[in-house]
Motif scaffolding. Structure first.
Motif, PDB file in Angstrom:
ATOM      1  N   MET A 196       8.330   2.110  -6.566  1.00 51.53           N
ATOM      2  CA  MET A 196       7.171   1.590  -7.213  1.00 51.53           C
ATOM      3  C   MET A 196       6.361   2.955  -7.783  1.00 51.53           C
ATOM      4  O   MET A 196       6.812   3.929  -7.265  1.00 51.53           O
ATOM      5  CB  MET A 196       6.184   1.053  -6.117  1.00 51.53           C
ATOM      6  CG  MET A 196       6.866  -0.175  -5.484  1.00 51.53           C
ATOM      7  SD  MET A 196       5.503  -0.952  -4.310  1.00 51.53           S
ATOM      8  CE  MET A 196       6.961  -1.774  -3.380  1.00 51.53           C
ATOM      9  N   ARG A 255       3.496   5.524  -8.565  1.00 50.16           N
ATOM     10  CA  ARG A 255       2.424   6.174  -7.762  1.00 50.16           C
ATOM     11  C   ARG A 255       0.907   5.891  -8.280  1.00 50.16           C
ATOM     12  O   ARG A 255       0.764   6.530  -9.397  1.00 50.16           O
ATOM     13  CB  ARG A 255       2.698   7.676  -7.659  1.00 50.16           C
ATOM     14  CG  ARG A 255       1.603   8.352  -6.551  1.00 50.16           C
ATOM     15  CD  ARG A 255       1.787   9.793  -6.716  1.00 50.16           C
ATOM     16  NE  ARG A 255       0.735  10.527  -5.669  1.00 50.16           N
ATOM     17  CZ  ARG A 255       0.912  10.875  -4.523  1.00 50.16           C
ATOM     18  NH1 ARG A 255       1.945  10.499  -3.930  1.00 50.16           N
ATOM     19  NH2 ARG A 255      -0.196  11.465  -4.065  1.00 50.16           N
ATOM     20  N   LEU A 256       0.455   5.137  -7.940  1.00 48.69           N
ATOM     21  CA  LEU A 256      -0.998   4.661  -8.602  1.00 48.69           C
ATOM     22  C   LEU A 256      -2.139   4.999  -7.797  1.00 48.69           C
ATOM     23  O   LEU A 256      -3.320   4.864  -8.076  1.00 48.69           O
ATOM     24  CB  LEU A 256      -0.921   2.922  -8.841  1.00 48.69           C
ATOM     25  CG  LEU A 256       0.266   2.538  -9.691  1.00 48.69           C
ATOM     26  CD1 LEU A 256      -0.110   0.884  -9.567  1.00 48.69           C
ATOM     27  CD2 LEU A 256       0.091   3.245 -11.005  1.00 48.69           C
ATOM     28  N   GLU A 257      -2.130   5.636  -6.431  1.00 42.90           N
ATOM     29  CA  GLU A 257      -3.119   6.151  -5.644  1.00 42.90           C
ATOM     30  C   GLU A 257      -4.179   4.923  -5.499  1.00 42.90           C
ATOM     31  O   GLU A 257      -3.933   3.763  -5.019  1.00 42.90           O
ATOM     32  CB  GLU A 257      -3.732   7.503  -6.373  1.00 42.90           C
ATOM     33  CG  GLU A 257      -2.481   8.419  -6.209  1.00 42.90           C
ATOM     34  CD  GLU A 257      -2.939   9.755  -6.653  1.00 42.90           C
ATOM     35  OE1 GLU A 257      -3.992   9.892  -7.198  1.00 42.90           O
ATOM     36  OE2 GLU A 257      -2.084  10.709  -6.321  1.00 42.90           O
ATOM     37  N   ALA A 271      -2.560  -3.658  -4.226  1.00 38.64           N
ATOM     38  CA  ALA A 271      -1.723  -4.082  -2.859  1.00 38.64           C
ATOM     39  C   ALA A 271      -2.769  -5.151  -2.429  1.00 38.64           C
ATOM     40  O   ALA A 271      -2.357  -6.111  -2.031  1.00 38.64           O
ATOM     41  CB  ALA A 271      -1.740  -2.940  -2.075  1.00 38.64           C
ATOM     42  N   LEU A 288       2.791   1.489  -3.285  1.00 32.32           N
ATOM     43  CA  LEU A 288       1.770   1.582  -4.536  1.00 32.32           C
ATOM     44  C   LEU A 288       1.098   2.830  -4.565  1.00 32.32           C
ATOM     45  O   LEU A 288       0.776   3.434  -5.703  1.00 32.32           O
ATOM     46  CB  LEU A 288       1.112   0.375  -4.989  1.00 32.32           C
ATOM     47  CG  LEU A 288       1.905  -0.824  -5.342  1.00 32.32           C
ATOM     48  CD1 LEU A 288       1.183  -2.114  -5.261  1.00 32.32           C
ATOM     49  CD2 LEU A 288       2.681  -0.829  -6.676  1.00 32.32           C
ATOM     50  N   ILE A 289       0.464   3.118  -3.423  1.00 36.06           N
ATOM     51  CA  ILE A 289      -0.443   4.518  -3.295  1.00 36.06           C
ATOM     52  C   ILE A 289       0.428   5.854  -3.562  1.00 36.06           C
ATOM     53  O   ILE A 289      -0.074   6.750  -4.254  1.00 36.06           O
ATOM     54  CB  ILE A 289      -1.168   4.340  -1.993  1.00 36.06           C
ATOM     55  CG1 ILE A 289      -2.131   3.230  -1.912  1.00 36.06           C
ATOM     56  CG2 ILE A 289      -1.901   5.788  -1.692  1.00 36.06           C
ATOM     57  CD1 ILE A 289      -2.972   3.184  -0.472  1.00 36.06           C
ATOM     58  N   ARG A 321      -5.865   2.826  -7.479  1.00 38.22           N
ATOM     59  CA  ARG A 321      -5.552   1.619  -8.265  1.00 38.22           C
ATOM     60  C   ARG A 321      -4.157   0.905  -7.474  1.00 38.22           C
ATOM     61  O   ARG A 321      -4.179  -0.242  -7.419  1.00 38.22           O
ATOM     62  CB  ARG A 321      -4.906   1.879  -9.609  1.00 38.22           C
ATOM     63  CG  ARG A 321      -5.994   2.318 -10.595  1.00 38.22           C
ATOM     64  CD  ARG A 321      -5.450   2.542 -12.053  1.00 38.22           C
ATOM     65  NE  ARG A 321      -6.563   2.956 -12.702  1.00 38.22           N
ATOM     66  CZ  ARG A 321      -7.246   2.358 -13.662  1.00 38.22           C
ATOM     67  NH1 ARG A 321      -7.327   0.916 -13.283  1.00 38.22           N
ATOM     68  NH2 ARG A 321      -8.276   2.908 -14.541  1.00 38.22           N
ATOM     69  N   GLY A 322      -3.354   1.579  -6.730  1.00 38.26           N
ATOM     70  CA  GLY A 322      -2.403   1.154  -6.184  1.00 38.26           C
ATOM     71  C   GLY A 322      -2.772   0.410  -4.644  1.00 38.26           C
ATOM     72  O   GLY A 322      -2.156  -0.609  -4.347  1.00 38.26           O
ATOM     73  N   ASN A 367       0.964  -1.344  -0.005  1.00 38.68           N
ATOM     74  CA  ASN A 367       0.015  -0.098   0.046  1.00 38.68           C
ATOM     75  C   ASN A 367       1.015   1.292  -0.071  1.00 38.68           C
ATOM     76  O   ASN A 367       0.702   2.278  -0.828  1.00 38.68           O
ATOM     77  CB  ASN A 367      -0.887  -0.038   1.204  1.00 38.68           C
ATOM     78  CG  ASN A 367      -2.337  -0.223   1.036  1.00 38.68           C
ATOM     79  OD1 ASN A 367      -2.956  -0.128  -0.067  1.00 38.68           O
ATOM     80  ND2 ASN A 367      -2.895  -1.076   1.835  1.00 38.68           N
ATOM     81  N   GLY A 373       4.190   5.959  -4.334  1.00 36.79           N
ATOM     82  CA  GLY A 373       5.312   5.714  -5.030  1.00 36.79           C
ATOM     83  C   GLY A 373       6.487   5.469  -4.626  1.00 36.79           C
ATOM     84  O   GLY A 373       7.418   6.209  -4.978  1.00 36.79           O
TER      85      GLY A 373
END
Length: 453
Positions: free
Chosen positions: A185, A187-189, A196, A178-179, A191-192, A175, A181
């Motif tokens: 990784m 930064r997918l917010e 996860a 990916l949230i 989607r991240g 989390n 960045g």
């Protein structure tokens, strides 16, 4: 010969305590998503909440259906039918895959469904981003239930605890990366956060499957042997027993969702206070829920070997443990309510005063219904050990929706007790279900529930 009361108590406790902690850890999985999405801001948190609110009914319904593997495996163990264990688990995995395939296209229609319900278009579009990735968690998440049921039925609950805690830690790490960045990784917010959760469930499934395939006690079942081979009688049996379980859980989740919507008609402070009280009640509920899962296994094993006395001791031991704990949590809610709710909202902020006062009042009512909530969940799980799910489903739906919700509306809006009235309605629904299910387990012989199937 059935175990003594002392032996049954020790066996139930040894089976249940890792399940209880695993259930608490499972709650932490969702809490991690909520906390980190909250760091992005209220809009992202609202979108994530909207997405998970849409996803959750499908998930809990699927978990209930595949959860029928637990009593069936426990009964097979009690009857020393090793071949049946493999077949039930294998068909449980196929049931999980089928349910995920059926639910996925419905979940992907979140945007038109929420548009028809008048939800904010911007937040709905963001929620769709989460669902487009998060929907794929259904495949590993539901298949995990088949493996977890096998492990529970053979008392291997510590590995369930270890895998679940590992999944929580992995989810927190993924989390954060990916949230936002981090750790190299992207930064997918939103989607991240969804990715996860999917990856955490894949990791937990892989670890559980590896344990079942490699651990000597479970290797003998060869759960993947001829995985493609259908076993239609057992496949139908899973849905026959599991569908009422899924609908029962869905009815209960729906009742609390409806209560939250009713709170929304009263105001923001009522919603915040309801969320706090519900979080406290939910955490306490994990203990009798874990004991209930243990009751399903212990009752199912006794039922499989035709041991009526063992059924009696297994059911009432879990019931005594569950209600004893809920009596303690009831006392804590009644005496320490203001201190507990202050953990969620800062009492030094004047704007929080009304919400805190309401939350403290709701927690008093929550304390009272702790006893019936614990009683109904343990009784329902004990009956599942006897493969008795259809009639309890009917009683649960009637109790929640014909008694609980109308009482909440009557006390909350007609009589004018507002939020307290809504919580009293919840208590009334749970109490009605508890009385009927406990009475049904007590009358199991007279009702013919002990006949071999």
């Amino acid at each position: 010969m059935s175990a003594s009361w002392g032996d049954e108590l020790r066996a139930t406790f040894a089976l249940a305590w890792p399940l209880v902690i695993a259930q608490l850890a499972q709650n932490a999985l969702t809490a991690t998503d909520v906390i980190m999405l909250g760091w992005l801001g209220p809009t992202h948190l609202a979108a994530g909440t909207l997405a998970t609110t849409f996803l959750m009914p499908f998930l809990v319904c699927g978990v209930g259906i595949v959860g029928a593997v637990a009593p069936l495996v426990a009964q097979a163990r009690g009857a020393r039918d090793i071949k049946a264990v493999r077949r039930v688990v294998r068909q449980g995995m196929w049931a999980a895959i089928l349910l995920a395939v059926l639910f996925t296209p419905i979940l992907l229609q979140i945007r038109p469904i929420y548009a028809a319900l008048g939800q904010d278009p911007t937040i709905t579009l963001m929620a769709e981003e989460y669902i487009q990735v998060g929907v794929w968690m259904l495949f590993p998440a539901l298949t995990i239930i088949a493996l977890r049921s096998l492990l529970s039925a053979f008392d291997a609950t510590r590995i369930i605890l270890l895998v679940t805690v590992g999944g929580v830690l992995f989810n927190a790490f993924a989390n954060y990366g990916l949230i936002f960045g981090h750790f190299g990784m992207p930064r997918l917010e939103l989607r991240g956060a969804a990715l996860a959760t999917v990856l955490a469930n894949i990791v937990m499934f892989g670890l559980m499957l590896a344990y079942v395939l490699r651990q000597r006690r479970f290797k003998r079942f060869y759960v993947l042997m001829r995985l493609w081979k259908p076993d239609w009688p057992r496949f139908r049996e899973i849905f026959r027993i599991g569908t009422p379980i899924g609908l029962t859980v869905l009815a209960e989740v729906g009742l609390f969702t409806a209560a939250a919507l009713l709170m929304g008609l009263l105001g923001t402070d009522e919603v915040a206070a309801h969320a706090i009280a519900l979080q406290c009640a939910s955490m306490a509920f994990m203990v009798p829920l874990g004991l209930g899962i243990a009751a399903t296994v212990r009752v199912g094993m006794a039922y499989g070997r035709g041991d009526a006395e063992g059924i009696r001791k297994a059911g009432w031991t879990a019931f005594a443990l569950g209600t004893s704990f809920m009596a303690v949590s009831c006392a804590l809610f009644l005496t320490l309510g203001p201190s507990i709710v202050a953990l969620f909202l800062d009492p030094r902020v004047p704007e929080n005063a009304h919400a805190l006062a309401l939350a403290g009042t709701f927690l008093v009512v929550a304390g009272v219904f702790q006893l019936v909530d614990g009683a109904q969940v343990v009784a329902a799980h004990a009956l599942r050990g006897l493969s008795d799910t259809k009639i309890p489903m009917v009683f649960a739906i009637l109790g929640y929706w014909a008694i609980g919700l109308p009482t909440a509306w009557l006390f909350g809006f007609v009589i004018g007790w507002r939020g307290v009235g809504i919580w009293l309605g919840l208590a009334a629904g749970l109490a009605a279900v508890a009385v009927v299910l406990v009475a049904r387990f007590a009358m199991r012989e007279r009702l013919g529930l002990l006949r071999p199937r």
